[in-house]
Structures are given as C-alpha cells and as structure tokens.
Design a protein around this motif. Structure first.
Motif, short mmCIF file in Angstrom:
data_model
loop_
_atom_site.label_atom_id
_atom_site.label_comp_id
_atom_site.label_asym_id
_atom_site.label_seq_id
_atom_site.Cartn_x
_atom_site.Cartn_y
_atom_site.Cartn_z
N VAL A 82 18.49 8.53 7.08
CA VAL A 82 17.42 9.25 7.77
C VAL A 82 17.83 10.68 8.13
N VAL A 83 19.05 10.85 8.66
CA VAL A 83 19.50 12.17 9.09
C VAL A 83 19.48 13.19 7.94
N PRO A 84 20.13 12.90 6.79
CA PRO A 84 20.07 13.89 5.70
C PRO A 84 18.67 14.05 5.13
N MET A 85 17.85 13.00 5.19
CA MET A 85 16.48 13.12 4.71
C MET A 85 15.69 14.10 5.57
N VAL A 86 15.82 13.95 6.89
CA VAL A 86 15.13 14.87 7.80
C VAL A 86 15.63 16.30 7.57
N PHE A 87 16.94 16.44 7.40
CA PHE A 87 17.48 17.78 7.12
C PHE A 87 16.88 18.35 5.85
N THR A 88 16.79 17.54 4.80
CA THR A 88 16.26 18.00 3.52
C THR A 88 14.85 18.55 3.68
N VAL A 89 14.00 17.78 4.33
CA VAL A 89 12.60 18.19 4.52
C VAL A 89 12.52 19.47 5.33
N ARG A 90 13.28 19.53 6.42
CA ARG A 90 13.23 20.71 7.30
C ARG A 90 13.87 21.93 6.66
N ILE A 104 21.79 21.20 0.25
CA ILE A 104 21.23 19.88 0.55
C ILE A 104 22.18 18.77 0.13
N THR A 105 22.77 18.90 -1.06
CA THR A 105 23.71 17.88 -1.53
C THR A 105 24.94 17.81 -0.64
N ALA A 106 25.41 18.96 -0.16
CA ALA A 106 26.58 18.98 0.73
C ALA A 106 26.29 18.21 2.02
N VAL A 107 25.07 18.34 2.53
CA VAL A 107 24.70 17.63 3.75
C VAL A 107 24.64 16.12 3.49
N TRP A 108 24.05 15.73 2.36
CA TRP A 108 24.01 14.30 2.01
C TRP A 108 25.43 13.75 1.85
N THR A 109 26.31 14.52 1.23
CA THR A 109 27.70 14.09 1.03
C THR A 109 28.38 13.85 2.37
N ALA A 110 28.21 14.81 3.28
CA ALA A 110 28.82 14.68 4.61
C ALA A 110 28.25 13.46 5.35
N ALA A 111 26.95 13.26 5.24
CA ALA A 111 26.31 12.12 5.92
C ALA A 111 26.85 10.80 5.39
N GLY A 134 11.32 18.59 -1.07
CA GLY A 134 11.76 17.77 0.04
C GLY A 134 10.95 16.49 0.17
N ASN A 135 10.30 16.06 -0.90
CA ASN A 135 9.47 14.87 -0.88
C ASN A 135 10.33 13.63 -0.66
N PRO A 136 10.14 12.95 0.50
CA PRO A 136 10.97 11.77 0.79
C PRO A 136 10.85 10.68 -0.27
N MET A 137 9.68 10.57 -0.93
CA MET A 137 9.50 9.51 -1.90
C MET A 137 10.45 9.63 -3.08
N SER A 138 10.79 10.86 -3.46
CA SER A 138 11.73 11.06 -4.56
C SER A 138 13.10 10.50 -4.20
N ALA A 183 11.51 23.39 4.13
CA ALA A 183 10.45 24.10 4.84
C ALA A 183 10.96 25.45 5.36
N HIS A 184 12.21 25.47 5.83
CA HIS A 184 12.81 26.71 6.33
C HIS A 184 12.97 27.74 5.20
N VAL A 185 13.45 27.28 4.05
CA VAL A 185 13.63 28.18 2.90
C VAL A 185 12.29 28.75 2.46
N GLN A 186 11.28 27.91 2.43
CA GLN A 186 9.95 28.37 2.03
C GLN A 186 9.41 29.39 3.01
N ALA A 187 9.60 29.13 4.31
CA ALA A 187 9.10 30.05 5.33
C ALA A 187 9.77 31.42 5.20
N LYS A 188 11.07 31.42 4.95
CA LYS A 188 11.79 32.68 4.77
C LYS A 188 11.29 33.43 3.55
N ALA A 189 11.01 32.69 2.47
CA ALA A 189 10.53 33.32 1.25
C ALA A 189 9.15 33.94 1.47
N ARG A 190 8.29 33.23 2.20
CA ARG A 190 6.95 33.76 2.48
C ARG A 190 7.04 35.00 3.36
#
Length: 205
Positions: free
Chosen positions: A179-187, A141-148, A13-17, A190-197
């Motif tokens: 900005v909206v899909p970027m924020v979604f991507t980062v969050r 993530i791509t689906a959200v960017w597409t919709a945005a 979810g690195n915004p720089m990428s 983070a959500h997927v990682q938290a569930k995995a942990r």
C-alpha cells in the motif's frame, strides 16, 4: 514536449496495473498459511497465466520482470512445500517473498530497466519509451518500491524469528509493504504532472 504529451508520458499511476502485476503474491498471501503448498501452486498458476496473456498482447519480457520472477519463485516454493509441508521455509515464506521482490526490483534498477518502466510501456506509445522524463519518473518509483520491499522483508524476518509468522501483525506489515509504495506512486505521478502543467503554463505566458 507539450504538457499533453508529458501528461500521457507520466499518467501511469493506475493501481490496477500494479494489482495485476502483483496478483500472484496477493493470491499467495490470501490462501491460509496452513495450505501454503496450494497457495504457492495457485500463485505459480496465476503468474504463468499473466505471462501468457501479456505475451499474447505483445508485451516483451522486459515488461514482465516481476511476473517472470514470480513464476520462478513460486515454482521453487511449491516444490519445497509439496516435498516437505513442514519445512522451516514455511515460517519465513512471507519474508522470502518480500525479499525476492526487493532483489528483482533492485536488479531491474541495476541493469537500467526499472520494472515500473515495463508496466508503463504497456499503455504508453513506443516513441515515448526512451524520453528522459518518462525513464526518470520510473527510476524514482521503482526505487521506492525496492526500498518498501526490502523494509518489509526485514520486518517480516524479525517477526518470523520472534515466532510471529503468519500472525495479524505480519499480515499488516505485508499489506503496508504494497500500500505505501502504491500510494507514493499515485501521488508522485500526480506531482510530476502538476509540475509539468505549471511549467507549460509559465512558458505559455
């Protein structure tokens, strides 16, 4: 798959990428609208440089879907702009930009190669590329960017038709479209990682 492996798999979810991927569009938006021919030419140059850099770094064209689409779009737009600087295309250039991104992103989903997967592959070991959690995360993530992009294109087209092209409201819509899909991507990452942990911790107990 260990939680460490899954964390590596989804830590994309690195915004720089994404800023690097969409840099041609940012450059085009930053150039004053009255100089749209130079803005489109600058965006084309940036897209070509990005493709050359990534190819030298070993990236395949499947990881350069947005960059390649950007180069084609801005090549066409620059040709139109220099041929006829007063073309009616100018008023709808922002909407066309977002619409083009929506089409590229949707096409990448349709062929089973979501464009964010290509971005993630740049920093993810090859053995993870076909793993279901990795692919599924990027499909969402791509689906959200597409919709945005699609919503942004429609909103800009409405503003353009109402005579508000290249105004502050249009600029704010464009910014929100990234900005909206970027924020979604980062969050979401983070959500997927938290569930995995959490799942890994539950199994460990």
């Amino acid at each position: 798959m260990s939680k460490q492996e899954f964390g590596t798999l989804t830590d994309r979810g690195n915004p720089m990428s994404y800023l690097r991927t969409f840099l041609p569009w940012i450059v085009f938006a930053a150039v004053p609208s009255g100089d749209w021919q130079w803005g489109s030419l600058a965006a084309l140059a940036v897209a070509v440089v990005l493709i050359a850099q990534q190819r030298r770094a070993g990236a395949g064209f499947d990881a350069l879907v947005i960059e390649a689409g950007s180069a084609v779009f801005f090549a066409v737009l620059a040709a139109i702009a220099f041929t006829d600087p007063h073309s009616g295309v100018h008023d709808y250039s922002a909407a066309l930009s977002s619409g083009t991104l929506a089409v590229i992103a949707a096409a990448s989903l349709a062929v089973g190669r979501p464009f964010t997967l290509g971005i993630a592959k740049r920093t993810t070991p090859r053995e993870y590329w076909t793993m279901k959690p990795f692919v599924r995360t990027n499909v969402i993530i791509t689906a959200v960017w597409t919709a945005a992009f699609a919503v942004t294109a429609v909103a800009l087209a409405v503003l353009d038709h109402a005579g508000h092209a290249h105004t502050m409201p249009a600029t704010l819509v464009q910014i929100a479209g990234f900005v909206v899909p970027m924020v979604f991507t980062v969050r979401y990452v983070a959500h997927v990682q938290a569930k995995a942990r959490a799942a890994a911790g539950h199994v460990a107990r």
